[in-house]
Design an enzyme around this catalytic site. Structure first.
Site, PDB file in Angstrom:
ATOM      1  N   HIS A  19      -1.574   9.046  13.290  1.00 28.45           N
ATOM      2  CA  HIS A  19      -1.111   9.211  14.673  1.00 28.45           C
ATOM      3  C   HIS A  19      -1.101  10.683  15.045  1.00 28.45           C
ATOM      4  O   HIS A  19      -0.889  11.542  14.202  1.00 28.45           O
ATOM      5  CB  HIS A  19       0.303   8.648  14.847  1.00 28.45           C
ATOM      6  CG  HIS A  19       0.325   7.155  14.899  1.00 28.45           C
ATOM      7  ND1 HIS A  19      -0.236   6.439  15.931  1.00 28.45           N
ATOM      8  CD2 HIS A  19       0.821   6.239  14.037  1.00 28.45           C
ATOM      9  CE1 HIS A  19      -0.081   5.145  15.700  1.00 28.45           C
ATOM     10  NE2 HIS A  19       0.547   4.998  14.552  1.00 28.45           N
ATOM     11  N   HIS A  57       0.321  -5.666   3.594  1.00 34.31           N
ATOM     12  CA  HIS A  57       1.543  -4.859   3.392  1.00 34.31           C
ATOM     13  C   HIS A  57       2.797  -5.703   3.201  1.00 34.31           C
ATOM     14  O   HIS A  57       3.724  -5.643   3.997  1.00 34.31           O
ATOM     15  CB  HIS A  57       1.742  -3.857   4.528  1.00 34.31           C
ATOM     16  CG  HIS A  57       1.447  -4.369   5.911  1.00 34.31           C
ATOM     17  ND1 HIS A  57       2.020  -5.504   6.432  1.00 34.31           N
ATOM     18  CD2 HIS A  57       0.620  -3.899   6.877  1.00 34.31           C
ATOM     19  CE1 HIS A  57       1.581  -5.687   7.664  1.00 34.31           C
ATOM     20  NE2 HIS A  57       0.723  -4.731   7.953  1.00 34.31           N
ATOM     21  N   LEU A 115      -8.929   3.308  11.124  1.00 34.75           N
ATOM     22  CA  LEU A 115      -9.750   4.502  11.369  1.00 34.75           C
ATOM     23  C   LEU A 115      -9.654   4.978  12.815  1.00 34.75           C
ATOM     24  O   LEU A 115     -10.080   6.065  13.148  1.00 34.75           O
ATOM     25  CB  LEU A 115     -11.212   4.236  10.995  1.00 34.75           C
ATOM     26  CG  LEU A 115     -11.486   4.149   9.482  1.00 34.75           C
ATOM     27  CD1 LEU A 115     -12.955   3.847   9.229  1.00 34.75           C
ATOM     28  CD2 LEU A 115     -11.080   5.428   8.766  1.00 34.75           C
ATOM     29  N   ASP A 124      -2.515   1.141   4.040  1.00 35.93           N
ATOM     30  CA  ASP A 124      -2.194   0.940   5.459  1.00 35.93           C
ATOM     31  C   ASP A 124      -2.224   2.296   6.180  1.00 35.93           C
ATOM     32  O   ASP A 124      -1.353   2.618   6.984  1.00 35.93           O
ATOM     33  CB  ASP A 124      -0.835   0.255   5.640  1.00 35.93           C
ATOM     34  CG  ASP A 124      -0.622  -0.219   7.087  1.00 35.93           C
ATOM     35  OD1 ASP A 124      -1.565  -0.107   7.896  1.00 35.93           O
ATOM     36  OD2 ASP A 124       0.488  -0.697   7.397  1.00 35.93           O
ATOM     37  N   ASP A 153      -4.281  -7.483  12.468  1.00 33.40           N
ATOM     38  CA  ASP A 153      -3.264  -6.539  11.980  1.00 33.40           C
ATOM     39  C   ASP A 153      -2.761  -5.588  13.057  1.00 33.40           C
ATOM     40  O   ASP A 153      -3.522  -5.083  13.880  1.00 33.40           O
ATOM     41  CB  ASP A 153      -3.770  -5.722  10.801  1.00 33.40           C
ATOM     42  CG  ASP A 153      -2.652  -4.856  10.249  1.00 33.40           C
ATOM     43  OD1 ASP A 153      -1.629  -5.416   9.853  1.00 33.40           O
ATOM     44  OD2 ASP A 153      -2.790  -3.620  10.262  1.00 33.40           O
ATOM     45  N   HIS A 208      -6.946  -1.614   3.415  1.00 39.98           N
ATOM     46  CA  HIS A 208      -6.153  -1.639   4.653  1.00 39.98           C
ATOM     47  C   HIS A 208      -6.083  -0.228   5.247  1.00 39.98           C
ATOM     48  O   HIS A 208      -5.214   0.567   4.903  1.00 39.98           O
ATOM     49  CB  HIS A 208      -4.748  -2.174   4.373  1.00 39.98           C
ATOM     50  CG  HIS A 208      -4.005  -2.534   5.613  1.00 39.98           C
ATOM     51  ND1 HIS A 208      -3.180  -3.630   5.705  1.00 39.98           N
ATOM     52  CD2 HIS A 208      -3.970  -1.960   6.844  1.00 39.98           C
ATOM     53  CE1 HIS A 208      -2.670  -3.704   6.926  1.00 39.98           C
ATOM     54  NE2 HIS A 208      -3.127  -2.691   7.630  1.00 39.98           N
TER      55      HIS A 208
HETATM   56 ZN   LIG Z   1      -0.035  -4.423   9.751  1.00 45.96          ZN
END
Ligand SMILES: [Zn+2]
Lengths: 337, 430, 183
Positions: free
Chosen positions: B314, B237, B68, B310, B157, B65
């Site tokens: 950012h 998640h 990119l 996950d 997702d 998870h």
């Molecule tokens: Zn998610």
């Protein structure tokens, strides 16, 4: 005055949660002394001469802004008002940019009102200027809570009390979205009052009892029983659209304060409202205009004194108080009539 | 005479291959980018040697998870920078989520990503295709064509498939390709404007909360749809006790249901939000202690079989805003291993099970030939010092982003060497 | 703060000496009070308020007339905002009387740099326009920084700049003047 050291070391006022009982007592005492200035012919003292205060309002609030503006001006500070329309800061990064730009003007205090909870924590992390929280979304509004406390203190004799210890205060209405409720619940508990939260279940924060340390009542009469102070919260009319409550009619019927409902509270109970009042929504018109019970105008007057006290506190210098000064002052406290 | 490229002898390490519970001091020989032999192999002449004494030698980690961000959000992370931070975290295979721009809902985007990943050469990238076109939750993507192009699973997702009818059709249709569907389980009506876990902390901070039930409801619903259709279903998640219980019950009934938990949901609670720390904001949010404990028990009992980061990088500006406006997500590729080892140190799972959750288990779910040291498999290997203590420092991460929720946390377990197809792609201290 | 615990303290005026000093002040002043109805006593908080009250009482005994008394808090007029503590103690200003065209006896315990008196005059003029102001001081300790001279002084004291001279209450209603050496 107590000689305990203040816990307010940082030069910000972000919320009641960071103020100790000593801090609150000191601010209330300073405000009580300051009040006299507002009744002189010349309503101005030179205390903050040369200081610059910026009112940075991202949310419209003529009352609060005017109160801070007048507070600064009566202490001879230079006050600049900056209103930023919420739409233009929807992209949040301009918020810090705005603040950094303002900081270049080297203000002493920036008073910030914003719709987002926690904005002040963010600003305080990124800029050096003293920050005063004038309301951040549903989080805190510390000067409102302080002015409410000053108003209660003025009326303690009516309630046959010497201090806040054990005073029963019912905070009624939209607790979920109310920064006033949050600040008052925290601040009043710090001062030893017994706070209750009253309102419909959809307008009550989850785990309110644990989070705010106050029992929750969904029935107004039960919540009012024995209360010596009743704080009525403003109901934002847009809550209806988000399905928090079905109608104003139903809200007033079950949670609106009227003279009849107030009979459940302690005799002579004080009625407070942070304003502006929605007559016939959260409180009846008749009760709003009853000077025997409501102290809404006193709240406004006290708001000015509290804001003067807060600005003064943030602008005054050193953090460490000399012990000598304190003992001497304590010795002579209360001299004169 | 020089040994063939991708040939390497790793000497004297503690070799662990979780899939067959192999755990012994041994030498590992890699030849031409493949695993050749474990034990006392006879290296070809001129074969380079790495001394792995005191280190664990394990299959390169598989993180199923990862965001990119390329194409479309190259200011947050690129395929090159994302796989670079993966290599630094000992991760040799990442499954890349579809919420890029353009969305991975067309074979051409899959090709683009695979090409970029090959060029960067830091880690294997296995794209995850969108479940619905444009992640809009309305019409299905071309699962068959996307799978042929290289997609290893399908997911919207970042957002859930809210429409039960669409979800049913997706699960049903996916059976034609034995495809795995990954759900971001969150009832948007319940989540509303929420930006952190609904709980005492949110009530104190005056932040709108997201109740755990928003996840429970979608997982419950989806499991009923799995029971109806027989499609393979995986909860991304997982964060709530209710959802773990639902997955446990479904697995007990033999349904093709699995789930992954992130290091942050296993290690932290909503208390980490502290004073509106936007680096502790992600979706799903950090939950309460009851939920965290349920996740750890789920891991111990084999309900949670995968730990995935996950990884959601950012840029600074997306996080340096009021809490509610801040972007969701934390980076996690470099903290995947140490936080997983923390669970071993705390006695939640043994080392073999912990490593399985970040190697063979996700590889098997995705149907990729990674996450093991079986002879003949690609030589993706990680060497780490399980005991070396270090402190997570956002400034020293190897990707573009700094938004870790573990900044300042003392951890144990440091990646020393990462090997991709027999080639060293990361070495600590270089 | 902890450095202040090593405080050297010495009484430089006993309670009796303070009483006698107030008496001397009253004797000086009463001779000048020709029209008592125009006179007002104003004490500067906090030490000056004590002296003002004692002085007014003594004048009452001597002349049989009771002058109006007021109290001035000069906190908001100080010129050292940056060096006062974060929780400055603020006393109430209490001037119930009209001071326009009155003669003010401004009273303080200790006269030092003159800055307090400067602030007090500023404060006073925010309340009206007195006909005149006389300054009555219990102890003049020197080290003036402004051109301010008292009209009535009971005691002068040789002091070091670093010392602090304060009127403090020792026991109920008993006031002494102490000298402390700042650490
Ligand atoms: Zn998610």
């Amino acid at each position: 005055m107590t000689a305990k050291r203040s816990t307010l070391k940082r030069k910000h006022l972000l919320g009641m949660a960071e103020l100790s009982r000593t801090d609150i007592t000191q601010i209330l005492e300073t405000a009580a002394s300051i009040r006299e200035i507002n009744y002189r012919d010349i309503k101005k003292v030179p205390t903050l001469r040369g200081k610059t205060i910026i009112n940075l309002f991202f949310e419209n609030s003529t009352r609060t802004r005017t109160s801070f503006e007048l507070a600064g001006k009566r202490m001879s500070a230079d006050v600049v008002n900056i209103s930023v329309a919420s739409s233009s800061v929807a992209k949040g990064e301009t918020l810090i940019d705005t603040m950094i730009t303002l900081q270049a003007m080297n203000p002493d205090v920036v008073v910030v009102r914003h719709a987002e909870p926690g904005v002040h924590a963010l600003l305080a992390r990124h800029v050096d200027t003293a920050v005063v929280n004038a309301g951040d979304g549903g989080h805190e509004h510390p000067t409102q809570s302080l002015l409410d406390m000053l108003t209660i203190e003025d009326n303690l004799h009516r309630l046959n009390r010497k201090n806040f210890e054990g005073l029963v205060v019912a905070i009624c209405g939209d607790v979920l979205h109310s920064r006033v409720a949050r600040s008052n619940a925290i601040g009043l508990r710090t001062m030893g009052a017994q706070v209750r939260l009253v309102g419909p279940p959809t307008l009550m924060p989850r785990f309110a009892e644990e989070a705010l340390g106050a029992p929750v009542f969904y029935d107004l009469d039960e919540g009012l029983a024995g209360a010596q102070v009743v704080m009525v919260l403003r109901l934002q009319l847009e809550r209806m659209h988000a399905a928090f409550i079905p109608s104003v009619r139903e809200y007033f019927k079950f949670w609106g304060l009227s003279r009849r409902r107030l009979a459940c509270a302690a005799p002579g109970a004080l009625v407070m409202h942070p304003g502006p009042v929605n007559r016939g929504v959260e409180i009846s018109s008749e009760l709003t205009d009853d000077p025997e019970r409501t102290v809404i105008l006193d709240q406004v007057a006290n708001g000015l004194a509290i804001r003067m006290a807060v600005l003064y506190r943030l602008c005054s210098g050193r953090v460490v108080v000399e012990k000598e000064q304190m003992t001497t002052d304590a010795t002579l406290k209360g001299e004169g009539p | 005479m020089n040994a063939e490229a991708g040939t390497l002898l790793i000497k004297g390490g503690r070799v662990i291959d979780p899939v067959r519970r192999f755990d012994a001091t041994a030498d590992l020989l890699l030849v031409a980018g493949k695993i050749e032999e474990i034990g006392r192999p006879d290296p070809p002449p001129g074969c380079p040697v790495i001394d792995a004494t005191g280190l664990v030698v394990a299959p390169g980690l598989v993180d199923m998870h990862v965001h990119l961000r390329e194409p479309g959000f190259e200011f947050k992370e690129t395929i090159a920078s994302g796989t670079r931070t993966a290599a630094a975290g000992g991760v040799t295979s990442v499954a890349a989520m579809a919420n890029t721009n353009p969305v991975i809902d067309d074979p051409s985007v899959v090709g683009y990503i695979l090409e970029k990943a090959r060029a960067a050469g830091h880690a294997n990238v296995f794209p995850i295709g969108a479940l619905t076109r444009g992640l809009r939750g309305e019409t299905l993507t071309e699962m068959g064509l996307l799978q042929k192009a290289g997609c290893v699973a399908f997911s919207d997702d970042g957002r859930p498939v809210m429409d039960s009818g669409v979800m049913r059709k997706a699960l049903d249709y996916s059976r034609a390709f034995n495809a795995l569907l990954i759900q971001h389980a969150e009832d948007l009506g319940l989540a509303a404007r929420g930006c952190m876990n609904e709980g005492v902390v949110a009530s104190r901070l005056g932040l709108p909360g997201i109740p755990a039930e928003s996840e429970d409801i979608i997982v419950d619903r989806d499991i009923r749809l799995v029971s109806l259709t027989g499609g393979r279903y995986h909860v991304a998640h997982i964060s709530t006790r209710g959802a773990v219980q639902a997955v446990a019950a479904a697995r007990a009934r033999g349904l093709p249901v699995s789930c992954e938990a992130t290091p942050h949901h296993l290690a932290l609670t909503d208390i980490a939000v502290g004073d509106y720390d936007t680096d502790a904001k992600m979706s799903p949010p950090l939950r309460g202690e009851v939920d965290r404990q349920a996740l750890r028990e789920g891991l111990a009992q084999g309900v949670v079989t995968v730990i995935a980061s996950d990884h959601a990088p950012h840029d600074l500006d997306s996080k340096r805003v009021p809490f509610c406006q801040a972007a969701n997500g934390v980076v996690g590729l470099e903290t995947l291993l140490p936080i997983t080892l923390e669970l071993v140190a705390e006695g939640v799972v043994n080392l073999n099970a912990a490593l399985a959750a970040i190697t063979c288990n996700p590889a098997q779910l995705l149907g990729i030939d990674r996450g093991t040291l079986l002879p003949g498999r690609p030589a993706d290997v990680v060497l780490f010092d399980a005991n070396e203590a270090w402190t997570v420092d956002a400034a020293r991460l190897h990707g573009m982003a700094r938004n870790t929720c573990f900044h300042g946390r003392p951890v144990r377990g440091r990646v020393k060497v990462t090997i991709l197809a027999g080639r060293i792609v990361y070495r600590d201290g270089d | 703060m902890d450095a202040m615990t090593q405080l050297h303290e010495e009484i430089v005026m006993t309670a009796d000496a303070v009483r006698q000093a107030v008496d001397r002040l009253a004797q000086h002043i009463q001779a000048d009070v020709t029209q008592p109805q125009n006179w007002v006593v104003i004490g500067i908080r906090r030490g000056g308020a004590v002296v003002a009250r004692l002085l007014r009482d003594r004048l009452t005994q001597l002349r049989g007339i009771t002058l109006p008394i007021g109290y001035l808090d000069i906190t908001f007029y100080r010129d050292d905002l940056d060096t006062v503590g974060p929780n400055p103690l603020v006393g109430a200003t209490d001037l119930a009387m009209d001071i326009d065209d009155k003669h003010i006896i401004l009273v303080d315990d200790v006269l030092f740099t003159g800055r307090t008196i400067r602030a007090a005059l500023n404060a006073l003029f925010d309340f009206g326009r007195p006909e005149g102001v006389s300054l009555a001081i219990l102890v003049d300790r020197g080290h003036r920084q402004l051109p301010i001279q008292p009209d009535y002084v009971a005691e002068t004291l040789e002091t070091q700049r670093r010392e602090s001279i304060k009127l403090v209450e020792k026991g109920t209603g008993e006031f002494v003047v102490v000298r402390r050496l700042r650490a």
